[in-house]
Design an enzyme around this catalytic site. Structure first.
Site, PDB file in Angstrom:
ATOM      1  N   ASP A 228      -5.794   3.572   2.371  1.00  0.00           N
ATOM      2  CA  ASP A 228      -6.454   2.588   3.245  1.00  0.00           C
ATOM      3  C   ASP A 228      -7.697   1.978   2.608  1.00  0.00           C
ATOM      4  O   ASP A 228      -8.324   1.087   3.194  1.00  0.00           O
ATOM      5  CB  ASP A 228      -6.839   3.250   4.574  1.00  0.00           C
TER       6      ASP A 228
ATOM      7  N   LYS B  61       1.146  -2.550   5.600  1.00  0.00           N
ATOM      8  CA  LYS B  61       0.070  -2.024   6.451  1.00  0.00           C
ATOM      9  C   LYS B  61      -0.196  -3.042   7.575  1.00  0.00           C
ATOM     10  O   LYS B  61       0.646  -3.871   7.861  1.00  0.00           O
ATOM     11  CB  LYS B  61      -1.178  -1.753   5.605  1.00  0.00           C
TER      12      LYS B  61
ATOM     13  N   ARG C 155      -1.607  -6.300   2.531  1.00  0.00           N
ATOM     14  CA  ARG C 155      -2.991  -6.213   2.039  1.00  0.00           C
ATOM     15  C   ARG C 155      -3.143  -6.715   0.602  1.00  0.00           C
ATOM     16  O   ARG C 155      -4.259  -7.072   0.199  1.00  0.00           O
ATOM     17  CB  ARG C 155      -3.525  -4.780   2.178  1.00  0.00           C
TER      18      ARG C 155
HETATM   19  C1  S3P Z   1      -2.189   7.687   8.548  1.00  0.00           C
HETATM   20  C2  S3P Z   1      -1.430   7.603   7.416  1.00  0.00           C
HETATM   21  C3  S3P Z   1      -1.425   6.439   6.523  1.00  0.00           C
HETATM   22  C4  S3P Z   1      -2.611   5.512   6.771  1.00  0.00           C
HETATM   23  C5  S3P Z   1      -2.887   5.299   8.223  1.00  0.00           C
HETATM   24  C6  S3P Z   1      -3.129   6.625   8.939  1.00  0.00           C
HETATM   25  C7  S3P Z   1      -2.091   8.901   9.384  1.00  0.00           C
HETATM   26  O1  S3P Z   1      -0.222   5.721   6.706  1.00  0.00           O
HETATM   27  O2  S3P Z   1      -2.404   4.271   6.131  1.00  0.00           O
HETATM   28  O3  S3P Z   1      -4.033   4.478   8.395  1.00  0.00           O
HETATM   29  O4  S3P Z   1      -2.978   9.134  10.226  1.00  0.00           O
HETATM   30  O5  S3P Z   1      -1.126   9.657   9.207  1.00  0.00           O
HETATM   31  P1  S3P Z   1       1.103   6.152   5.907  1.00  0.00           P
HETATM   32  O6  S3P Z   1       1.247   7.603   6.071  1.00  0.00           O
HETATM   33  O7  S3P Z   1       2.239   5.410   6.527  1.00  0.00           O
HETATM   34  O8  S3P Z   1       0.841   5.749   4.484  1.00  0.00           O
END
Ligand code: S3P
Length: 466
Positions: free
Chosen positions: A341, A368, A372
């Protein structure tokens, strides 16, 4: 119903100004000084509410992120039977009290669950619903309705759940008893891993997830804390997580650490604005989340970890960040999951560094809250940076510490909080300022962002247009 609920309806062009948009020009406002705290970790906050909602008895949570994404999770859990209450803030902040229903006892909600902008709420809750005998419709905003859900409907379908679509809006019919599976993650995604494990909580037998590339491990840490029988092994170089189903979760007292993904904006701002010397207190530094800080140090960033300690089973420290001469680097793609992120704000740091920064292996950034890679390439170019967009990353030629020119026209944030905050940081290091088309999405993860930024820079904010 609004047209966004109808998949056949034409989607509005993303560049069109949205009704009620709140633009703002972020301008250079002097060094960042003092001591600040950023709000609680978003990932941990979602999980604290969800696991509390499944434990019988009272779970108490302090430091919970009160952003729109987490509030969407709270509303959904209430709609499925949990009691979730906020107790008035005292000196140490608000306490959230959760009375759970017990694993397997989520109720059929009366209406659709509105997920807003939140992919984490959607994917993790889809996991919970999968092994309950209930039928749930999930809806979301224009950004969330474009994001891929097939990555969770596929494994949850193998467990027995049924889905009307692979994008929102969709209706899920859970199955109880569900079927335990062993699932190898085809994408490095903590959300997919967590969806399967959460479905496994109410599934007799052992549900396993094989993780070829490690992702954030908050689900594993916290489920163990709640008393689930979960264990992790390394097998043939892969991480294997196993969970014994029909779990009984015991209520917990949880203190959520500050979000390293929110702290990132202030850390980069302090690195790039001359004269800055800022302490960001209580930042969660779980190694599966702290990749950005490692990369910024490799670029020459002066970031010290003060008072390292443990909070709520997670490593935490205060970060002292000072203005630094940054140098471009080639970022190891293996670090991507631990800073997934943080790339928007890393790109801003790269745009102000000496030399070239090369990033690769970032296909996930295209799915996302916005694409991005495309959004940041466009925004940084508008602000005067030299950026090449590749299929799986950006290559950025930095200014060597000189300010960016800034923007004449507003940059498009595409309903993406992190694009808005990253470009706000770019504005602090620009001559003309950077105008962001809509600051409202910031409230999904960091409602206090603008007030905190204004109080941390030495001059009062200027040039606001909204
Ligand atoms: C998150 C996992 C991430 C991240 C998101 C929060 C989580 O996504 O980008 O903001 O809390 O498990 P991905 O697991 O799909 O990469």
């Amino acid at each position: 119903m609004p047209s966004r609920s109808d998949p056949a309806a034409p989607k509005p062009l993303e560049t069109e100004p949205r009704e009620g948009a709140r633009p703002r020009r972020f301008v250079s406002a002097g060094p960042l000084k003092g001591r600040i705290r950023v709000p609680g970790d978003k990932s941990i906050s979602h999980r604290a509410l969800m696991f509390g909602a499944l434990a019988v008895g009272e779970t108490r949570v302090t430091g919970l992120l009160e952003g729109e994404d987490v509030m969407a999770t709270a509303a959904a859990l209430r709609a499925m039977g949990a009691t979730i209450e906020r107790e008035d803030a005292n000196a140490s902040g608000a306490t959230w009290r959760i009375h759970g229903v017990g694993v397997g006892a989520l109720l059929q909600p009366d209406g659709p669950l509105e997920m807003g902008n939140s992919g984490t709420s959607t994917r993790l809750l889809m996991g919970l619903v999968a092994s309950h005998p209930i039928t749930v419709t999930f809806t979301g905003d224009a950004s969330l309705s474009k994001r891929p859900m097939g990555r969770v409907t596929e494994p949850l379908g193998l467990m027995g759940a049924d889905f009307s679509a692979t994008m929102l809006p969709l209706t899920e019919r859970g199955l109880s008893p569900a079927v335990p599976i062993t699932y190898r993650l085809p994408v490095a995604s903590a959300q997919v891993k967590s969806a399967v494990l959460l479905a496994g909580l109410n599934t007799a037998g052992i549900t396993s997830v094989i993780e070829p590339v490690p992702t954030r491990d908050h689900t594993e840490r916290m489920l163990k804390g709640f008393g689930a029988d979960l264990w992790v092994e390394q097998e043939a170089g892969e991480r294997v997580i196993r969970l014994r189903g029909e779990a009984q979760l015991r209520p917990q007292i949880i203190n959520v650490p500050g979000d390293p993904s929110s702290a990132a904006f202030f850390a980069v701002a302090a690195l790039v604005v001359p004269g800055s010397d800022l302490v960001i207190e209580n930042v969660g530094l779980n190694p599966t989340r702290a990749g950005l800080y490692e990369v910024l140090r490799l670029m020459g960033g002066r970031i010290e970890e003060l008072n390292p300690r443990e909070v709520g089973g997670e490593p935490v420290a205060d970060l002292r960040v000072r203005h630094s001469a940054l140098t471009g680097i080639e970022v190891d793609p293996a670090l991507a999951p631990s800073m997934i992120d943080e790339f928007p704000v890393l790109f801003v740091a790269a745009a102000l560094a000496q030399g070239t920064t090369v990033t690769s292996g970032l296909d996930e950034l295209r799915v996302k809250e916005s694409d991005r890679l495309a959004a940041m390439a466009e925004a940084l170019r508008l602000a005067g940076a030299r950026v090449e967009e590749r299929e799986d990353g950006l290559v950025i030629e930095g200014t060597g510490g000189d300010s960016l020119a800034g923007t004449a026209q507003p940059i498009a944030t595409h309903l993406d909080h992190r694009i808005a905050m990253a470009m706000a940081v770019a504005g602090l290091a620009s001559r003309a300022g950077v105008e962001v088309d809509d600051t409202r999405p910031i409230a999904t993860s960091f409602p206090q962002f603008q007030a905190l930024l204004d109080s941390t820079t030495s001059s009062p904010p200027a040039g606001g247009t909204g």
